[in-house]
Design a protein around this motif. Sequence first.
Motif, PDB file in Angstrom:
ATOM      1  N   HIS A  43       0.713  -1.243  -0.032  1.00 48.79           N
ATOM      2  CA  HIS A  43      -0.017   0.117   0.064  1.00 48.79           C
ATOM      3  C   HIS A  43       0.686   1.230   0.056  1.00 48.79           C
ATOM      4  O   HIS A  43       2.197   1.193  -0.061  1.00 48.79           O
ATOM      5  CB  HIS A  43      -1.029  -0.269   1.235  1.00 48.79           C
ATOM      6  N   PRO A  68      -1.504  -2.167  -5.465  1.00 50.35           N
ATOM      7  CA  PRO A  68      -3.029  -1.571  -5.764  1.00 50.35           C
ATOM      8  C   PRO A  68      -2.943  -0.544  -6.611  1.00 50.35           C
ATOM      9  O   PRO A  68      -1.974   0.383  -6.672  1.00 50.35           O
ATOM     10  CB  PRO A  68      -3.382  -1.416  -4.334  1.00 50.35           C
ATOM     11  N   GLU A  86      -5.017  -6.271  -8.604  1.00 53.54           N
ATOM     12  CA  GLU A  86      -6.326  -6.263  -7.669  1.00 53.54           C
ATOM     13  C   GLU A  86      -6.325  -7.551  -6.851  1.00 53.54           C
ATOM     14  O   GLU A  86      -5.592  -8.488  -7.295  1.00 53.54           O
ATOM     15  CB  GLU A  86      -7.550  -6.405  -8.795  1.00 53.54           C
ATOM     16  N   GLY A 103      -7.328  -6.297  -0.051  1.00 55.28           N
ATOM     17  CA  GLY A 103      -7.797  -5.309  -0.962  1.00 55.28           C
ATOM     18  C   GLY A 103      -7.804  -3.719   0.116  1.00 55.28           C
ATOM     19  O   GLY A 103      -7.756  -2.651  -0.537  1.00 55.28           O
ATOM     20  N   ARG A 104      -7.862  -4.269   1.518  1.00 56.88           N
ATOM     21  CA  ARG A 104      -8.183  -3.047   2.080  1.00 56.88           C
ATOM     22  C   ARG A 104      -7.178  -3.002   3.226  1.00 56.88           C
ATOM     23  O   ARG A 104      -6.857  -4.054   4.167  1.00 56.88           O
ATOM     24  CB  ARG A 104      -9.575  -2.710   2.880  1.00 56.88           C
ATOM     25  N   GLU A 116      -6.411   1.303  -0.097  1.00 56.94           N
ATOM     26  CA  GLU A 116      -6.135   0.146  -0.585  1.00 56.94           C
ATOM     27  C   GLU A 116      -4.841  -0.493  -0.007  1.00 56.94           C
ATOM     28  O   GLU A 116      -3.770  -0.004   0.343  1.00 56.94           O
ATOM     29  CB  GLU A 116      -6.039  -0.246  -1.867  1.00 56.94           C
TER      30      GLU A 116
END
Length: 209
Positions: A43, A68, A86, A103-104, A116
């Motif tokens: 990230h 991401p 992704e 994803g988070r 992300e």
Amino acid sequence: MRLTKYTHSCIRVEDEGGVLVVDPGVYSERVALDGVDAVLITHEHPDHVDVAALTEQHDRGPFVVYGPPSLAAVLDGLAAAFVPVEAGAEFTAAGVPVRAYGGRHAVIHSDLPVVENLAYLIDDVVYHPGDSFVVPQDVPVDTLFLPIHAPWAKFAESLDFLRAVAPRRAYALHDGLLNDRGLDVLNNNFVRLSDVDYQRLVPGTLVDA
């Protein structure tokens, strides 16, 4: 594979001549990037991506950066080297198979935006979750790099994550903000309260995967 743990969240993976580096941030040693073929970034936070170090290394020799999509906003002159990824993607980086999960980013506080974050399973062996506690459900993990301290984490969450992943072994990750007293407390508790072969590697330590 050979793994070298650098300060905080940076890992260097060497496999059959290829060099893959995960999360070379501002706290990690720039030598981790020597001869790199590909970089995985979980990230956009600077303790996980040192844009100046990446740019300097890229000027010496090209490599690909995976991360991401939101990472593009901070990479500046490295846009041509960036491949957005992704969650759920499978790809090859520096000759090594990689799967992306999550994803988070874990929530730090409700007043702060959630960015992300991708976790990476490398060669179906090594799992680097970035700033998350996402548990892979489709494959067993042999080697987990375990976040042990962060503004978004507490000990109970890290321990529950370790137990949920249930790897053969675990190494401390995201440990760059701790002093020796804090490290001793956390390391002793992870050893005492889990059945996993856990240890903290001194930055620069090399192990086989």
